[in-house]
Scaffold this motif. Structure first.
Motif, PDB file in Angstrom:
ATOM      1  N   ASN A 136       0.811  -1.221   0.000  1.00  0.00           N
ATOM      2  CA  ASN A 136       0.000   0.000   0.000  1.00  0.00           C
ATOM      3  C   ASN A 136       0.846   1.273   0.000  1.00  0.00           C
ATOM      4  N   HIS A 138       3.070   4.282  -1.344  1.00  0.00           N
ATOM      5  CA  HIS A 138       3.226   5.022  -2.591  1.00  0.00           C
ATOM      6  C   HIS A 138       4.540   4.595  -3.230  1.00  0.00           C
ATOM      7  N   VAL A 190      -0.571   5.935   7.007  1.00  0.00           N
ATOM      8  CA  VAL A 190      -0.565   6.577   5.693  1.00  0.00           C
ATOM      9  C   VAL A 190       0.383   5.838   4.755  1.00  0.00           C
ATOM     10  N   ASN A 191       0.410   6.295   3.482  1.00  0.00           N
ATOM     11  CA  ASN A 191       1.186   5.552   2.484  1.00  0.00           C
ATOM     12  C   ASN A 191       2.527   6.187   2.146  1.00  0.00           C
ATOM     13  N   TRP A 204      -6.832  13.008   2.032  1.00  0.00           N
ATOM     14  CA  TRP A 204      -7.840  11.956   2.181  1.00  0.00           C
ATOM     15  C   TRP A 204      -7.924  11.073   0.954  1.00  0.00           C
ATOM     16  N   GLU A 206      -5.356  10.617  -1.406  1.00  0.00           N
ATOM     17  CA  GLU A 206      -4.107  10.102  -1.940  1.00  0.00           C
ATOM     18  C   GLU A 206      -3.112   9.616  -0.890  1.00  0.00           C
ATOM     19  N   VAL A 207      -3.360   9.882   0.394  1.00  0.00           N
ATOM     20  CA  VAL A 207      -2.358   9.587   1.421  1.00  0.00           C
ATOM     21  C   VAL A 207      -2.871   8.622   2.495  1.00  0.00           C
ATOM     22  N   LEU A 208      -4.077   8.823   2.990  1.00  0.00           N
ATOM     23  CA  LEU A 208      -4.600   8.067   4.123  1.00  0.00           C
ATOM     24  C   LEU A 208      -4.817   6.598   3.786  1.00  0.00           C
ATOM     25  N   LEU A 209      -4.400   5.712   4.704  1.00  0.00           N
ATOM     26  CA  LEU A 209      -4.612   4.269   4.547  1.00  0.00           C
ATOM     27  C   LEU A 209      -5.600   3.750   5.588  1.00  0.00           C
ATOM     28  N   ALA A 248      -4.634   3.837  -0.748  1.00  0.00           N
ATOM     29  CA  ALA A 248      -5.140   5.187  -0.533  1.00  0.00           C
ATOM     30  C   ALA A 248      -6.148   5.561  -1.617  1.00  0.00           C
ATOM     31  N   ASP A 273     -12.705   7.835   4.808  1.00  0.00           N
ATOM     32  CA  ASP A 273     -11.739   7.443   5.844  1.00  0.00           C
ATOM     33  C   ASP A 273     -12.168   6.185   6.605  1.00  0.00           C
TER      34      ASP A 273
END
Length: 444
Positions: A136, A138, A190-191, A204, A206-209, A248, A273
């Motif tokens: 997961n 990036h 996060v990623n 929210w 592109e980043v949060l896992l 994400a 989320d």
């Protein structure tokens, strides 16, 4: 004994055979629950911190918390420090190898500007997967250098915003004014070690896992023998993603009526989320006095009404979140109730997003009962909606989210922190407030 067990075993087998097909047990998936518990989670909440950044480290009131990665895979945690009005004062990333633990001293961060230094280039432990072994992440995780030292101007700016509520121009208040630095902290999985603000939609999308892998605890410390000389601690609030996992930006079906970050998420993806909502009503134990001269404080976290706006002048709305004092009832140990007798159907009170309030008095809590009992419990209905109003500050009309921690201390030697009991979870309607006739004169 062995001769006896064999006939019993044969009898048990024969009984099952005569009963036909055995029904399969009912299995409840814990990760689909709205109950908040100490299970590995996708977000951790430190609902209140306080740091006397002007004092020496030997005497300063401070807060320490630890984050643990319970999975074999490496993880990245985003730490956000918020003011007591719910404004993100700063944020930074922390790279965790598999089964890693990282401790954060808010005194070191706020007083000295020193963030824990972590890196994806660090040697992993023997039980951990490779530092790149998280599907997961990036493609560019940017974690070669996470943390480190802040410049003196950045450190002073952080101190200013957390103690005076003032930041830069425009000169609007985004936090309360108090001698010490006060606020709350969130820790998200996060990623990447990106710099996206939690006020940006990109955070929210592109980043949060959503991996439920983090756990943690905190300690509140007052080492000054003249003002405290005690410490207390408790688990952080563990907020799980339902369902667990995914890259994400992925939107998975969730039965949650709303989510923890409801007011920050994009308007077209309010459940992106997937984090459990927090409840609105609590039962909180209190002790005031007695042979040991116990005292009780409640630290209260409340959901603000301001969304993901960068307009700093909006955050003053989070300074006076309504409290219906008719929904705050003190019970002594003989079941006697006390309420604020204001002579009105609705007793108005206010609190900011985070606060520490003495249970023995103040403008919010009812006076002590005439029974002279030194203990009891408090019914705390903290929904910030105005009774009878259909207006809502959130994506849907619903109760506001809250959390309450009980802090008990005595003689500069004894202290304990523990969470108040939620009387309903965030997915169910709050229970009706007990109907109490005011018998105690208003002493506010």
């Amino acid at each position: 004994m062995k001769r006896l067990l064999l006939p019993l075993a044969l009898l048990f087998i024969a009984t099952i055979a005569s009963a036909g097909t055995v029904a399969k047990p009912i299995i409840t998936e814990n990760n689909a629950s709205c109950e908040i518990g100490n299970y590995p989670a996708a977000t951790l909440l430190l609902p209140y911190f306080e740091v006397d950044y002007r004092a020496s480290s030997n005497t300063a009131v401070t807060t320490v918390f630890t984050v643990v990665n319970t999975s074999r895979s490496p993880q990245i945690a985003r730490v956000t420090i918020w003011t007591d009005y719910g404004y993100p004062a700063m944020w930074f990333s922390c790279f965790l190898t598999g089964y890693d633990a990282q401790t954060f001293s808010l005194y070191e961060i706020i007083a000295r500007g020193i963030l824990p230094f972590t890196s994806s280039n660090y040697q992993r432990g023997t039980a951990s997967a490779e530092n790149s072994a998280n599907g997961n992440f990036h493609s560019e995780i940017w974690c070669e250098r996470a943390g480190g030292s802040l410049s003196m101007p950045m450190t002073e700016r952080l101190q200013k915003i957390l103690s005076t509520g003032k930041r830069d121009e425009p000169n609007c208040r985004v936090g309360g004014e108090h001698p010490n630095a006060i606020g709350y902290v969130t820790i998200d999985v996060v990623n990447s070690c990106g710099i996206d603000s939690p006020l940006d939609q990109s955070y929210w999308r592109e980043v949060l896992l959503f991996d439920n892998v983090l756990t943690g605890d905190y300690e509140q410390i007052n080492p000054d023998p003249t003002t405290g000389n005690y410490a207390g601690g408790s688990p952080l609030v563990h907020i799980r993603a339902v369902p667990d996992g995914g890259v994400a930006g992925s939107v998975a079906a969730t039965a949650l009526p709303y989510t923890f970050y409801d007011r920050y998420t994009p308007a077209d993806a309010k459940k992106i989320d997937r984090r459990q909502p927090l409840p609105a009503t609590f039962a909180a134990r209190w002790i005031e006095g007695g042979h040991e001269s116990f005292h009780t404080d409640f630290t209260i976290w409340r959901e603000g009404v301001v969304g993901a706006t960068k307009n700093e002048c909006e955050y003053v709305r989070n300074a006076t979140l309504p409290v219906n004092r008719s929904s705050v009832i003190r019970f002594d140990e003989q079941d006697n109730p006390s309420i604020v007798a204001c002579g009105q159907e609705t007793c108005a009170g206010t609190l900011p997003v985070v606060s520490a309030t003495a249970a023995g008095g103040g403008s919010l809590f009812p006076p002590l009962a005439s029974s002279n009992d030194v203990g009891g419990w408090m019914w705390l209905g903290l929904d910030n909606r105005v009774p009878g109003s259909t207006a809502s500050a959130y994506s849907t009309p619903r109760p506001s989210q809250n959390w309450v921690t009980v802090q008990m201390y005595a003689e500069g030697r004894y202290a304990v922190d523990f969470d108040a009991t939620a009387l309903a979870n965030g997915c169910t309607a709050p229970p009706a407030t007990p109907s109490i006739v005011a018998k105690t004169p208003d002493k506010q």
